[in-house]
Design a protein around this motif. Sequence first.
Motif, mmCIF file in Angstrom:
data_model
loop_
_atom_site.group_PDB
_atom_site.id
_atom_site.type_symbol
_atom_site.label_atom_id
_atom_site.label_comp_id
_atom_site.label_asym_id
_atom_site.label_seq_id
_atom_site.Cartn_x
_atom_site.Cartn_y
_atom_site.Cartn_z
ATOM 1 N N ASN A 34 0.821 -1.200 0.000
ATOM 2 C CA ASN A 34 0.000 0.000 0.000
ATOM 3 C C ASN A 34 0.857 1.253 0.000
ATOM 4 O OD1 ASN A 34 -2.764 1.284 0.318
ATOM 5 N ND2 ASN A 34 -1.740 2.073 2.161
ATOM 6 N N ALA A 35 1.936 1.220 0.784
ATOM 7 C CA ALA A 35 2.826 2.377 0.817
ATOM 8 C C ALA A 35 3.484 2.600 -0.537
ATOM 9 C CB ALA A 35 3.892 2.184 1.902
ATOM 10 N N LEU A 36 4.019 1.556 -1.124
ATOM 11 C CA LEU A 36 4.736 1.693 -2.388
ATOM 12 C C LEU A 36 3.819 2.138 -3.524
ATOM 13 C CD1 LEU A 36 7.117 -1.414 -2.275
ATOM 14 C CD2 LEU A 36 7.664 0.978 -1.782
ATOM 15 N N ARG A 37 2.575 1.667 -3.527
ATOM 16 C CA ARG A 37 1.651 2.017 -4.604
ATOM 17 C C ARG A 37 1.017 3.385 -4.403
ATOM 18 N NH1 ARG A 37 -2.386 -2.624 -6.123
ATOM 19 N NH2 ARG A 37 -2.539 -1.278 -7.961
ATOM 20 N N ASN A 38 1.271 3.991 -3.248
ATOM 21 C CA ASN A 38 0.671 5.300 -2.969
ATOM 22 C C ASN A 38 1.711 6.355 -2.591
ATOM 23 O OD1 ASN A 38 -2.490 4.959 -2.944
ATOM 24 N ND2 ASN A 38 -1.666 3.128 -1.938
ATOM 25 N N GLY A 39 2.910 6.181 -3.129
ATOM 26 C CA GLY A 39 3.933 7.210 -2.977
ATOM 27 C C GLY A 39 4.705 7.166 -1.680
ATOM 28 N N GLY A 40 4.592 6.086 -0.919
ATOM 29 C CA GLY A 40 5.295 5.988 0.346
ATOM 30 C C GLY A 40 6.648 5.307 0.222
ATOM 31 N N THR A 41 7.370 5.296 1.318
ATOM 32 C CA THR A 41 8.688 4.665 1.358
ATOM 33 C C THR A 41 8.704 3.545 2.392
ATOM 34 O OG1 THR A 41 9.537 6.215 3.031
ATOM 35 C CG2 THR A 41 9.811 6.834 0.708
ATOM 36 N N VAL A 42 9.696 2.665 2.266
ATOM 37 C CA VAL A 42 9.862 1.545 3.184
ATOM 38 C C VAL A 42 11.210 1.698 3.873
ATOM 39 C CG1 VAL A 42 9.922 -0.953 3.449
ATOM 40 C CG2 VAL A 42 8.489 0.082 1.681
ATOM 41 N N ASN A 43 11.181 1.789 5.189
ATOM 42 C CA ASN A 43 12.380 2.074 5.966
ATOM 43 C C ASN A 43 12.653 0.952 6.956
ATOM 44 O OD1 ASN A 43 12.642 5.221 5.277
ATOM 45 N ND2 ASN A 43 10.495 4.723 5.662
ATOM 46 N N CYS A 44 13.926 0.602 7.092
ATOM 47 C CA CYS A 44 14.314 -0.465 8.010
ATOM 48 C C CYS A 44 15.305 0.100 9.017
ATOM 49 C CB CYS A 44 14.923 -1.627 7.247
ATOM 50 S SG CYS A 44 15.199 -3.090 8.261
ATOM 51 N N SER A 45 14.901 0.142 10.276
ATOM 52 C CA SER A 45 15.767 0.671 11.320
ATOM 53 C C SER A 45 16.714 -0.421 11.807
ATOM 54 C CB SER A 45 14.923 1.189 12.481
ATOM 55 O OG SER A 45 14.310 0.106 13.166
ATOM 56 N N GLU A 46 17.531 -0.093 12.789
ATOM 57 C CA GLU A 46 18.393 -1.099 13.413
ATOM 58 C C GLU A 46 17.497 -2.143 14.078
ATOM 59 O OE1 GLU A 46 21.704 -1.172 13.466
ATOM 60 O OE2 GLU A 46 22.120 0.739 12.494
ATOM 61 N N ILE A 47 17.523 -3.374 13.581
ATOM 62 C CA ILE A 47 16.639 -4.391 14.149
ATOM 63 C C ILE A 47 17.405 -5.492 14.865
ATOM 64 C CG2 ILE A 47 14.770 -3.941 12.532
ATOM 65 C CD1 ILE A 47 15.592 -6.384 10.951
ATOM 66 N N GLY A 48 18.647 -5.200 15.235
ATOM 67 C CA GLY A 48 19.385 -6.129 16.069
ATOM 68 C C GLY A 48 20.531 -6.823 15.368
ATOM 69 N N HIS A 49 21.746 -6.582 15.840
ATOM 70 C CA HIS A 49 22.929 -7.307 15.380
ATOM 71 C C HIS A 49 23.127 -7.217 13.870
ATOM 72 C CE1 HIS A 49 23.227 -8.895 19.437
ATOM 73 N NE2 HIS A 49 21.957 -9.236 19.357
ATOM 74 N N GLY A 50 22.770 -6.075 13.287
ATOM 75 C CA GLY A 50 23.017 -5.873 11.864
ATOM 76 C C GLY A 50 22.111 -6.635 10.932
ATOM 77 N N ILE A 51 21.047 -7.217 11.466
ATOM 78 C CA ILE A 51 20.190 -8.073 10.637
ATOM 79 C C ILE A 51 19.521 -7.283 9.524
ATOM 80 C CG2 ILE A 51 18.143 -9.568 10.673
ATOM 81 C CD1 ILE A 51 18.942 -10.266 13.576
ATOM 82 N N GLN A 52 19.243 -5.978 9.767
ATOM 83 C CA GLN A 52 18.544 -5.207 8.747
ATOM 84 C C GLN A 52 19.318 -5.177 7.428
ATOM 85 O OE1 GLN A 52 19.921 -3.966 11.418
ATOM 86 N NE2 GLN A 52 21.131 -2.183 10.930
ATOM 87 N N TRP A 53 20.637 -5.337 7.493
ATOM 88 C CA TRP A 53 21.416 -5.277 6.256
ATOM 89 C C TRP A 53 21.195 -6.509 5.384
ATOM 90 C CZ3 TRP A 53 22.720 -0.736 4.905
ATOM 91 C CH2 TRP A 53 22.968 0.229 5.885
ATOM 92 N N ASP A 54 20.580 -7.545 5.908
ATOM 93 C CA ASP A 54 20.228 -8.680 5.069
ATOM 94 C C ASP A 54 19.104 -8.323 4.108
ATOM 95 O OD1 ASP A 54 21.083 -11.594 4.891
ATOM 96 O OD2 ASP A 54 18.903 -11.812 4.864
#
Length: 246
Positions: A34-54
């Motif tokens: 819904n966000a992507l189809r309506n002009g929004g962005t997807v953000n990934c914060s620090e989710i523990g031990h560098g996992i977000q970089w996966d």
Amino acid sequence: MSTTAYLQAARQILNHLEKTQAANLGAAADLIVNALRNGGTVNCSEIGHGIQWDFINRAGGLLAVQAFSYNLTINNPIPECRRKQPAGKPDDRDLEPVRYAVNHSNLRPGDVMLLASVSGRNRQPVELALACRDRGVRTIGFTAMAYTQKVTSAHPSGERLFEVVDVAVDNGAPYGDAGVEVPGYEVKLIPLSGLGMIAAGWMIWEQVMTKMAAAGTPASVFISQNREDGPAYNDKMKAQYQQRGF
């Protein structure tokens, strides 16, 4: 002792995600689509031990997933003789940079933020979720329900992560996170939350990419940069993402 104990625990995590989290994973994917189809962005914060970089800049992954981070540096040296003096009454100054970062970022209503706290009690992830909610940003939180139900929140609101996000995904980790019994130790070893969060995340991304394609709006994706055609393809996808936002 062989590696089978960990593999058995890992299979239990994967079975948990498949059997109990389908609705939550689907709801998380719908928020992102819904966000992507309506002009929004997807953000990934620090989710523990560098996992977000996966989830970021990975072959087969979405270009739309962007890292959200902030840093506040204060240069205020004092003499050694002053360092042992009480700093004053404890307060919530550690939470102020979180809200400042959200309020001064590019986050807009309708965007999505992924965040995590395995125990669900940590102060800053809860504050980030609350700050996002106040700004109209939808939130997906990874936590361990078996863990968080046995602890109290360290946040001044008294709320745990699953209580303040739009969608809570249970990564299946046990109380205390470690879940493998090893002879000779009185406590369980080997954390399982990272495995659960990575698997749950890719289950979400799979649904997002599937739903985007089914709607006739396939998302921009990466392929391996080390393929012969990798650099050219990824440059094309990056340009497409910049133009379309997905």
